[in-house]
Design a protein around this motif. Sequence first.
Motif, PDB file in Angstrom:
ATOM      1  N   PHE A   1      -0.491  17.390 -54.420  1.00 58.91           N
ATOM      2  CA  PHE A   1       0.145  18.674 -54.134  1.00 58.91           C
ATOM      3  C   PHE A   1      -0.462  19.285 -52.871  1.00 58.91           C
ATOM      4  O   PHE A   1      -1.669  19.191 -52.635  1.00 58.91           O
ATOM      5  CB  PHE A   1      -0.022  19.635 -55.317  1.00 58.91           C
ATOM      6  CG  PHE A   1       0.646  19.150 -56.567  1.00 58.91           C
ATOM      7  CD1 PHE A   1       2.018  19.245 -56.721  1.00 58.91           C
ATOM      8  CD2 PHE A   1      -0.102  18.586 -57.594  1.00 58.91           C
ATOM      9  CE1 PHE A   1       2.639  18.790 -57.865  1.00 58.91           C
ATOM     10  CE2 PHE A   1       0.511  18.130 -58.741  1.00 58.91           C
ATOM     11  CZ  PHE A   1       1.887  18.230 -58.874  1.00 58.91           C
ATOM     12  N   GLN A   2       0.384  19.934 -52.098  1.00 57.65           N
ATOM     13  CA  GLN A   2      -0.040  20.436 -50.793  1.00 57.65           C
ATOM     14  C   GLN A   2      -0.977  21.625 -50.949  1.00 57.65           C
ATOM     15  O   GLN A   2      -0.701  22.563 -51.704  1.00 57.65           O
ATOM     16  CB  GLN A   2       1.189  20.825 -49.965  1.00 57.65           C
ATOM     17  CG  GLN A   2       0.867  21.337 -48.578  1.00 57.65           C
ATOM     18  CD  GLN A   2       2.110  21.564 -47.738  1.00 57.65           C
ATOM     19  OE1 GLN A   2       3.006  20.727 -47.717  1.00 57.65           O
ATOM     20  NE2 GLN A   2       2.167  22.684 -47.059  1.00 57.65           N
ATOM     21  N   VAL A   3      -2.081  21.593 -50.207  1.00 60.04           N
ATOM     22  CA  VAL A   3      -3.041  22.685 -50.170  1.00 60.04           C
ATOM     23  C   VAL A   3      -2.932  23.451 -48.854  1.00 60.04           C
ATOM     24  O   VAL A   3      -3.022  24.685 -48.840  1.00 60.04           O
ATOM     25  CB  VAL A   3      -4.483  22.150 -50.361  1.00 60.04           C
ATOM     26  CG1 VAL A   3      -5.498  23.272 -50.253  1.00 60.04           C
ATOM     27  CG2 VAL A   3      -4.613  21.437 -51.692  1.00 60.04           C
ATOM     28  N   LEU A   4      -2.715  22.743 -47.763  1.00 62.06           N
ATOM     29  CA  LEU A   4      -2.690  23.374 -46.441  1.00 62.06           C
ATOM     30  C   LEU A   4      -1.786  22.561 -45.519  1.00 62.06           C
ATOM     31  O   LEU A   4      -1.733  21.335 -45.608  1.00 62.06           O
ATOM     32  CB  LEU A   4      -4.111  23.441 -45.855  1.00 62.06           C
ATOM     33  CG  LEU A   4      -4.245  23.802 -44.380  1.00 62.06           C
ATOM     34  CD1 LEU A   4      -3.955  25.270 -44.163  1.00 62.06           C
ATOM     35  CD2 LEU A   4      -5.640  23.468 -43.872  1.00 62.06           C
ATOM     36  N   GLU A   5      -1.080  23.257 -44.645  1.00 64.40           N
ATOM     37  CA  GLU A   5      -0.340  22.633 -43.560  1.00 64.40           C
ATOM     38  C   GLU A   5      -0.714  23.345 -42.266  1.00 64.40           C
ATOM     39  O   GLU A   5      -0.561  24.569 -42.159  1.00 64.40           O
ATOM     40  CB  GLU A   5       1.167  22.711 -43.787  1.00 64.40           C
ATOM     41  CG  GLU A   5       1.963  21.993 -42.700  1.00 64.40           C
ATOM     42  CD  GLU A   5       3.452  22.032 -42.941  1.00 64.40           C
ATOM     43  OE1 GLU A   5       4.193  21.240 -42.317  1.00 64.40           O
ATOM     44  OE2 GLU A   5       3.895  22.857 -43.763  1.00 64.40           O
ATOM     45  N   CYS A   6      -1.221  22.599 -41.305  1.00 63.87           N
ATOM     46  CA  CYS A   6      -1.648  23.201 -40.050  1.00 63.87           C
ATOM     47  C   CYS A   6      -0.446  23.805 -39.325  1.00 63.87           C
ATOM     48  O   CYS A   6       0.677  23.292 -39.397  1.00 63.87           O
ATOM     49  CB  CYS A   6      -2.333  22.162 -39.166  1.00 63.87           C
ATOM     50  SG  CYS A   6      -3.859  21.514 -39.863  1.00 63.87           S
ATOM     51  N   VAL A   7      -0.717  24.870 -38.612  1.00 69.96           N
ATOM     52  CA  VAL A   7       0.350  25.558 -37.895  1.00 69.96           C
ATOM     53  C   VAL A   7       0.730  24.762 -36.645  1.00 69.96           C
ATOM     54  O   VAL A   7      -0.103  24.045 -36.071  1.00 69.96           O
ATOM     55  CB  VAL A   7      -0.106  26.992 -37.537  1.00 69.96           C
ATOM     56  CG1 VAL A   7      -1.231  26.958 -36.515  1.00 69.96           C
ATOM     57  CG2 VAL A   7       1.050  27.818 -37.014  1.00 69.96           C
ATOM     58  N   LYS A   8       1.997  24.890 -36.246  1.00 77.48           N
ATOM     59  CA  LYS A   8       2.474  24.221 -35.040  1.00 77.48           C
ATOM     60  C   LYS A   8       2.314  25.150 -33.840  1.00 77.48           C
ATOM     61  O   LYS A   8       2.585  26.345 -33.924  1.00 77.48           O
ATOM     62  CB  LYS A   8       3.931  23.807 -35.202  1.00 77.48           C
ATOM     63  CG  LYS A   8       4.472  22.982 -34.042  1.00 77.48           C
ATOM     64  CD  LYS A   8       5.901  22.529 -34.298  1.00 77.48           C
ATOM     65  CE  LYS A   8       6.404  21.671 -33.151  1.00 77.48           C
ATOM     66  NZ  LYS A   8       7.790  21.210 -33.371  1.00 77.48           N
ATOM     67  N   GLY A   9       1.892  24.584 -32.699  1.00 76.23           N
ATOM     68  CA  GLY A   9       1.688  25.376 -31.507  1.00 76.23           C
ATOM     69  C   GLY A   9       2.971  25.612 -30.727  1.00 76.23           C
ATOM     70  O   GLY A   9       4.020  25.045 -31.012  1.00 76.23           O
ATOM     71  N   ASP A  10       2.852  26.442 -29.708  1.00 74.72           N
ATOM     72  CA  ASP A  10       3.974  26.747 -28.825  1.00 74.72           C
ATOM     73  C   ASP A  10       4.005  25.718 -27.697  1.00 74.72           C
ATOM     74  O   ASP A  10       3.093  25.664 -26.872  1.00 74.72           O
ATOM     75  CB  ASP A  10       3.823  28.163 -28.269  1.00 74.72           C
ATOM     76  CG  ASP A  10       5.071  28.621 -27.532  1.00 74.72           C
ATOM     77  OD1 ASP A  10       5.943  27.778 -27.266  1.00 74.72           O
ATOM     78  OD2 ASP A  10       5.159  29.826 -27.220  1.00 74.72           O
ATOM     79  N   GLN A  11       5.045  24.914 -27.669  1.00 73.42           N
ATOM     80  CA  GLN A  11       5.118  23.819 -26.710  1.00 73.42           C
ATOM     81  C   GLN A  11       5.428  24.291 -25.293  1.00 73.42           C
ATOM     82  O   GLN A  11       5.374  23.492 -24.355  1.00 73.42           O
ATOM     83  CB  GLN A  11       6.169  22.815 -27.154  1.00 73.42           C
ATOM     84  CG  GLN A  11       7.554  23.393 -27.309  1.00 73.42           C
ATOM     85  CD  GLN A  11       8.525  22.420 -27.925  1.00 73.42           C
ATOM     86  OE1 GLN A  11       8.206  21.253 -28.096  1.00 73.42           O
ATOM     87  NE2 GLN A  11       9.718  22.890 -28.267  1.00 73.42           N
ATOM     88  N   TYR A  12       5.760  25.567 -25.115  1.00 75.18           N
ATOM     89  CA  TYR A  12       6.086  26.067 -23.786  1.00 75.18           C
ATOM     90  C   TYR A  12       4.877  26.697 -23.092  1.00 75.18           C
ATOM     91  O   TYR A  12       5.001  27.173 -21.960  1.00 75.18           O
ATOM     92  CB  TYR A  12       7.222  27.084 -23.876  1.00 75.18           C
ATOM     93  CG  TYR A  12       8.495  26.478 -24.402  1.00 75.18           C
ATOM     94  CD1 TYR A  12       9.264  25.631 -23.605  1.00 75.18           C
ATOM     95  CD2 TYR A  12       8.914  26.716 -25.698  1.00 75.18           C
ATOM     96  CE1 TYR A  12      10.426  25.052 -24.094  1.00 75.18           C
ATOM     97  CE2 TYR A  12      10.075  26.137 -26.196  1.00 75.18           C
ATOM     98  CZ  TYR A  12      10.822  25.313 -25.382  1.00 75.18           C
ATOM     99  OH  TYR A  12      11.963  24.739 -25.864  1.00 75.18           O
ATOM    100  N   ILE A  13       3.737  26.733 -23.749  1.00 75.58           N
ATOM    101  CA  ILE A  13       2.510  27.246 -23.132  1.00 75.58           C
ATOM    102  C   ILE A  13       1.811  26.093 -22.419  1.00 75.58           C
ATOM    103  O   ILE A  13       1.620  25.014 -22.997  1.00 75.58           O
ATOM    104  CB  ILE A  13       1.600  27.896 -24.187  1.00 75.58           C
ATOM    105  CG1 ILE A  13       2.288  29.129 -24.775  1.00 75.58           C
ATOM    106  CG2 ILE A  13       0.252  28.267 -23.595  1.00 75.58           C
ATOM    107  CD1 ILE A  13       1.494  29.819 -25.860  1.00 75.58           C
TER     108      ILE A  13
END
Length: 640
Positions: A246-258
Amino acid sequence: MSDRTSDADNSRKDADISSVMGFAGFGKKARTFDLDAIFEQTRRTAIERSQRVLDERVQQEAHNGSQEEKPSTSTSSKPETDSSDSDGSDSDVIGPPVPPGFSAQTEEEEDDDDMVGPPLPPGYRRTTADEDEGDDDDDDDDMNDEEDDNPVKKIPDTHEITLQHGTKTVSALALDPSGARLVTGGFDYDVKFWDFAGMDAALQAFRSLQPCECHQIRSLQYSITGDVILVVAGNSQAKVLDRDGFQVLECVKGDQYIVDMANTKGHTAMLNDGCWHPKIKEEFLTCSNDGTVRMWDLNSEKKHKSVFKPRSQQGKKVTPTCCTYSRDGKLIAAGCQDGTIQIWDRNLSVHTKFHCRQAHTPGSDTSCLTFSYDGLTLASRGGDDTLKTWDIRNFRKPLSVVNGLTTFFPMTDCCFSPDDKLLVTGTSVKKDEGNGKLVFFERESLKKAYEIEVANASVVRCLWHPKLNQIMIGTGNGLAKVYYDPVKSQRGAMLCVVKSKRKEKHAETLTQDYIITPHALPMFREARQRSTRKQLEKDRLDPLKSHKPEPPVSGPGRGGRVAAHGGTLSSYIVKNIAVDKSDDSNAREAILRHAKEAAENPYWVAPAYKKTQPEPVFAEEEDEEEEVDKDQPEWKKRKI
C-alpha cells in the motif's frame, strides 16, 4: 590558670548534669579517626602482599626450570632427595601439597602433558596409531584453516530455486534486512512479493501489483528497518510502499518549464535509480534524466530535502544514471553519462568532494556504484563492459580493472560478498548465443575466482544477503533465482523448499445439504439420496433450480416481451411505422377520413354527455348577421 579553671568548671557541670539525667558519659567528644594514616597503612599492606606473591611466582618458575635441566630418573631411585625436593617446592608453590612420589615427571609423562586429551594411566605410552590420529586431527585443522582463508569455499551455490516473476526482464530485486521477504520488479510493470516463510514448494508470490501503472520498474530497495519499500520506475515520481504494497508516499512532480532545477520541488524527467540512507530510516535518494540527484524526507512529501547537480568539465548539465550512499551515509556518489563519477559530502551540495573525469567511456551509462563494507573501496559497473574498483583516499585512478564483461541493460549491478573479499557481477548475452554468467572476482586484484552459469539469458541483478548468506539473481527472461547452501546458509529459501505443495482444492458442485434425522416419524422422513449425479440431473430438468433462460419469442409477443427486430419497444414501433402504408401528407384529409364513422358511431365524447346535455340548436348564419345589424346604431352598421 584561667583556662584550667574554666575546664574544671565545665567538667563539674557535666558531672552534675549526668547525675540529674540519670546516665553517664554525657558531653563526651566523639572518637576521631586519622583517615590519611589508615589509607597509608592499607597501601603498604597491598604493596607487601603483591611483592610476596611475585617472589613466590619467580621461585616457582626457577624451580621448574631446574627440574627440566636434570636428567630424568625413575621415581624409585633416591627417594630421600625427592622428598626433600618436594618439601622445598611445597614451601614455594601455592596450593595443596603434592602427594609423595608424584613430584618428578618422566619424559613419557611430559610428552603426555603436551598431548591433547585425558591423562594416560601409569605405564601407558601413546602408540603410533594414536600419534597418527593426532596427525590427522592436525591435518583437519589445517584444512579448516585453508577453507577459512579461501573465500571461494564460502560461496553458497550447491542448491538453487527458481521464482517465476514473468516473461520479461527482472530489472529490480530487494530483500528486507531480516531476509524474510523478497520483492521483484520487471519490465512488465509488475512488482511481486515473495514470503519465504509462507511459501511452499510451488514457489508462488503472495501479492502482485503495478504501483506505477505502465512504467518499467528501475529499482527496488527496503529501508534499514524493513517496514517500507522505495519504488523507482520510469516516471518522474518515486513511490514508497509499505510491506503489504500500500502506498505511503509519492514524491511531488517538478515544474518542467523552470530552467534551474534547484528551484523546482521535484524531478521533471524519467528516474534512473534510488536508494535509502544506511543510517537514517526516513531519508532516501533519487536521480533523474533532468540532471539532478535529489534527497527526500519521508515525512515531507511536498518538496525535496536538497539537490545535487552534476556538471561536466565545461560546466554543462550531465545526466546521472546511478546513485548511492556510502556505508556511513556521509557521502553521496553518482555515475553520469559522460563517464564521470562524482561524490559529494551529504551536507554540502554545491561542490564535489571527489571527482573522476574519465572513470568510464564517455557516452556509456554507468549502471551501478557500490561501496565495500569497510567503506574504503568503491566498485563501479560501467556501460563500457568494465568493472573497476576505486580507493576513496586516492580517487585519481582505479585500483583494478576488468574488461570484457558484456552488459546490455542500464541497471546491471555489482555487489560485495559479506566477508568483503569478493566482488560479484553478472554478464549479458544475446538470445540463443550462450548463457549469462555470475562472475566472482577477488576484491584486491580483480582476478576471476569463480563463475556460475545461470541460464540462457542475461544476468541483470545480483544481491548477496549477508545474514542469510544466499545469492539472489534477476535474469533477462523473467526468472529470479536464489542460490544457497544447506550448510553455509540459513533460513530464506531453505524454509520453503522443505514444504510440500498444497493440494489443489477442486471446485465441488454446490448441492443442498441433506439433513439426516434417523428417529423422525415416517411422515416427516425424507428419502435418502442414493446418488448426487441423479439429483443433479433432476435439478437440471427443473427450470427454476437450473435457472433455465427463457426461449426466444415467436409471433407478436407475450408477457410484456415483443418479438423479433431486437425485442425492444422502440424497434417494434419503428417496425410498425415502416409497415403503415397510409399517406399522411395531407393532415385535413387524414382527419376527415374518420368524420363519417365518428358521426355514425360516436365512441369517445358524445356517449359520455348523451344523458345530461340538451340537444344543440344552431342558428343560421344569415339571421345572426341581420339581428346584429338591427341592434347597432346607424353609424356602426357595417357598410356593404
